[in-house]
Motif scaffolding. Sequence first.
Motif, short mmCIF file in Angstrom:
data_model
loop_
_atom_site.label_atom_id
_atom_site.label_comp_id
_atom_site.label_asym_id
_atom_site.label_seq_id
_atom_site.Cartn_x
_atom_site.Cartn_y
_atom_site.Cartn_z
N LEU A 272 0.84 -1.19 0.00
CA LEU A 272 0.00 0.00 0.00
C LEU A 272 0.88 1.25 0.00
CD1 LEU A 272 -2.69 -0.98 2.66
CD2 LEU A 272 -2.91 -1.10 0.18
N ASP A 273 0.36 2.30 -0.59
CA ASP A 273 1.00 3.62 -0.53
C ASP A 273 0.50 4.29 0.75
OD1 ASP A 273 2.16 6.09 -1.01
OD2 ASP A 273 0.56 6.73 -2.38
N MET A 301 2.86 -9.79 -3.40
CA MET A 301 2.20 -8.92 -2.44
C MET A 301 0.79 -8.63 -2.95
SD MET A 301 5.36 -6.43 -1.29
CE MET A 301 4.59 -5.87 0.23
N GLN A 302 0.00 -7.99 -2.12
CA GLN A 302 -1.37 -7.64 -2.50
C GLN A 302 -1.59 -6.15 -2.28
OE1 GLN A 302 -4.33 -10.14 -0.58
NE2 GLN A 302 -2.97 -11.91 -0.60
N THR A 303 -2.37 -5.55 -3.16
CA THR A 303 -2.70 -4.15 -3.00
C THR A 303 -4.19 -3.95 -3.18
OG1 THR A 303 -2.04 -1.89 -3.56
CG2 THR A 303 -2.44 -3.39 -5.40
N PHE A 308 -7.63 3.45 0.70
CA PHE A 308 -8.00 2.64 1.87
C PHE A 308 -8.75 3.53 2.86
CE2 PHE A 308 -6.28 -0.45 5.33
CZ PHE A 308 -7.54 -1.01 5.42
N THR A 309 -10.06 3.62 2.67
CA THR A 309 -10.92 4.47 3.48
C THR A 309 -11.71 3.61 4.45
OG1 THR A 309 -11.12 6.06 1.67
CG2 THR A 309 -12.76 6.19 3.42
N LEU A 310 -11.69 4.00 5.71
CA LEU A 310 -12.35 3.20 6.73
C LEU A 310 -13.32 4.08 7.51
CD1 LEU A 310 -10.81 0.34 8.66
CD2 LEU A 310 -12.09 2.01 9.98
N TYR A 311 -14.54 3.59 7.70
CA TYR A 311 -15.57 4.27 8.47
C TYR A 311 -15.58 3.68 9.88
CZ TYR A 311 -17.40 6.07 4.03
OH TYR A 311 -17.53 6.70 2.82
N ALA A 422 -3.52 8.50 -6.91
CA ALA A 422 -4.00 7.63 -7.98
C ALA A 422 -2.86 7.09 -8.84
CB ALA A 422 -5.01 8.38 -8.85
N GLY A 423 -1.90 7.94 -9.19
CA GLY A 423 -0.81 7.49 -10.05
C GLY A 423 0.02 6.40 -9.41
N ILE A 424 0.30 6.54 -8.12
CA ILE A 424 1.09 5.53 -7.42
C ILE A 424 0.27 4.26 -7.22
CG2 ILE A 424 2.23 5.00 -5.23
CD1 ILE A 424 2.99 7.98 -5.10
N ARG A 425 -1.00 4.42 -6.91
CA ARG A 425 -1.87 3.25 -6.76
C ARG A 425 -1.90 2.44 -8.06
NH1 ARG A 425 -6.14 5.82 -5.55
NH2 ARG A 425 -7.34 5.70 -7.48
#
Length: 700
Positions: A272-273, A301-303, A308-311, A422-425
Amino acid sequence: MLDVLIRNALVFDGRGHAPQKLDVGILAGKISQLAPAISAPARQVVEADGLWLTPGFVDIHTHYDLEVEVAPGLAESVRHGVTTVLMGNCSLSVACGDPADLADIFQRVETLPRPLIQRWLAQAASWTSLGRYLDHLAQLPLGPNVAVLLGHSALRVKVMGLARSVSAHATPAEISAMRTLADEGLAAGFCGLSVDMVHWHKVHGAWAGRALPSHHADYAEYAALADACRERDAVFQVTPNPERQQSVWHILRLGAGHWRRPPLRMTLLSALDIDTQPLLWRLYAPLLWCYNRLLGNNLRMQTLTEPFTLYSDGPITPLFEEFPSGVQLNNTDTPAQRRALWQTPGFKAQFAADWQRPGIKTFHRDFARILIVTAPQAAWQGQTVAAVAAELGMPAMTLFIELLSEADTAFRWQASGANNRAGIRQQLMSQPYILPGFTDAGAHGANLAYFDGAVSLLRQAVQTGFMPVERAVARVTGEPAAWLNLDVGVLAIGKRADLALLDPAALAQARPEPLLEQADELGGMPRMVNREQTSPVRAVWVAGKPLLEQGKPLPALGREPAGQLLRPRTPIHGRAAVQQRYRDRISDLQYDHGLDQYWDIFVMKHQCWPNIWLHVLAVILMYGSALIAVFSLNPWWLLGVPLSNLLGQFGHARFEPSHVDGRDALFSWRAMHALLKLAALALSGRYAAELARVQAKVKP
C-alpha cells in the motif's frame, strides 16, 4: 442443445490476449463453443452486442468463513462479478478448534456483529477432521466457488487451547502436532496456510485485548508451517508486524529457496501507498524484482484497488487497536462500559498521549483529514474534525475526545490512510509481483466496502488507460487463479463457465461512495455496500448457472448450488517434485497451457528476436573463446565463457524478462543442449517455424 448462448460479446480470455467479438456456447457447466457465429439452439440466448464477457473475477483475500455458513450465496461479491473467493486469510479459520474460541477471534479481528456470531454459533460444528470440514463446504449451496487457506490461529487454538495460544510459545511437541495437522489439511485440499504477526489484531471475550494466537508464535513454529507448504507448493499467506521491522526479514528468510530446497509460494500483506510512510511504496518493485527474478523465489504482495478508506462508529474501530487506550475501548461491549472508562481519572489524557505519541503509525491521525459522517449536531456532518474545532475555538483533540466519549457510536467518522495517490496506486496495480486484492470481503462490514475491487481496477483502466483492458482483466481473473493453482479464471473451450457480462459504458462512470445498508441475507445487520444506478456487472454465471441478471441477484443464489469447493488443480508432494516445477516454469499463468517439455518451455522464454540473436552470439562466444584458448594455449580467452553467460542474461533483462533457473543460468546439460539447438535452428532459418509450433500450443 446448448444451455446458454451468449451472442456478439467482446470476449476477454483472462490470459491477457486481445479481445475478440465472439459467440459463446455453454453446455453442462462448461464452455463448449467459441466462434464468431454459433448456430446451435440454446435454452437461454443472451444478446450481448456492445457488452464485454470476461471470466468471473477471483477475490484472493476474503474473510467469508462465517458468512458462508449462514448465507452461502455470498451475494455481495457475486453482485460485483466475483465467481471465486479465497477465504481463511490472516490466520483465521473455522476448520478446527472450539467454535466459541474461534468466535471470540473472528468477532474482534474482523469486527463482525454479535448477531452474526451468535447465529453461526447456534449451528457451528466441531469438525472431526480437516477433510470433513472441506467436505462440509462442498455440500453447501455455494454461490461463487470457494477455496480455503488453513488458519494458523485456528491450528494453535486446536493444539494449545485458547489460553496458551495467546500467551506462550509452542513446545516442540505442539509444533509437531500443528505440522501434522497442516500436512493433513494440505493433503485434503486446502490451498495453503495463513499466518499473522500483526500486533493490533486482537481477541475478544475472556482474553480481550490479547493479540491473535498466530502473533505469539516464534520463528521455529512459522518455519515448520512454511515447510509444510513448501513440500506441496501450497500458498503461504503472511502478514508482518509493523512494530517489528525484522519480521519482514524473517518472512523473506522463510520464503527463500536455494540449491537444496524449492522456494515457498508466499503472499505478503500488503503493498500500500501508506500516507504516514510516503516513500515506502518505492521499495516494493525493486525488492520483489530482486527476490523473485534474481534469487528465483515466488513472492506476491497484495494491494487495494481504491484508497483505503475506513468508516468508524465512535470509539469502536480497528484504527484504535494500534495503541493501548484504544485497545481498552475496543475491549468494551456496551456504551455504559465505555462511559465508565472515559470517566476513569486520567484516561482521556492517556488517550490524547497515545494518539499523539511518535513512532510507526499505519493511520495518520490528522484531524484535518478525519471527516464527520454523522454526529448529534447535524451541521457538523460532512466537515472535518479540525474545521469544526476551529469554528468552536477549541483544540481538535478536545473536540474529538468529546465526540467519542459523549456521542459514542452516534458519532460516525471516516478516514483514509493509504492508496490516495492515484498514479502511485496504479503503478502498484501494474506491478507483476503485486496482485490486486486485499478486499477483506466478509469482514469489517460496517467499516469498509471493497467488494467491487476487480470492477474498480477495470474502471480505472477504462478511464485513464494506465493499463490495457485485456491486461486488467487478466490481473483479476487468470493471473491470480494460476498463481493460486486454481482451475478457474480463464475463458476457453472446456473451462468452467464462470462468467461476468460487463457494460463498458457503466465502467466509464465514477465510482460512487459506499453506503451503509441492512443486509437481508444476514438478518438485517448493517453492512457497507457498493451500489450504482446502472451496475457495470449485467450478468453472472457460475458453472453455467445464472446468478445475476440486470445487476440483480436471482432467487436461486444461495439456495441452489452453483459454485464448488476448489482444491489445487495440480497437487504435488515432495521437494524434488516442487523443485522440478520451479525449474521448468515460464510463468504461473502459462502453466494453464500444459507445457511439460523443457524444450517447449525454453522456446517460450525465447520469442523476441533481439534476445534470440544475443543467445546465438553468446553460444558462438562461449565455444569460440574456449576453442581459441585451447589452440592458442592462452587461458585469458576463457573469460569469454562467463561473458557469454552475461550476454544471455542481458538479453533477457533488456528484451524478454522471464524466469531463468539459477542452475540453468550457471550450467546444466539440458540448458546447454537447448542453447545449441536454438543456435542451430536460428542460423539455419528454421527457428521461426519451431517458435510458431510452440506458440500454437498456448493460443486460446
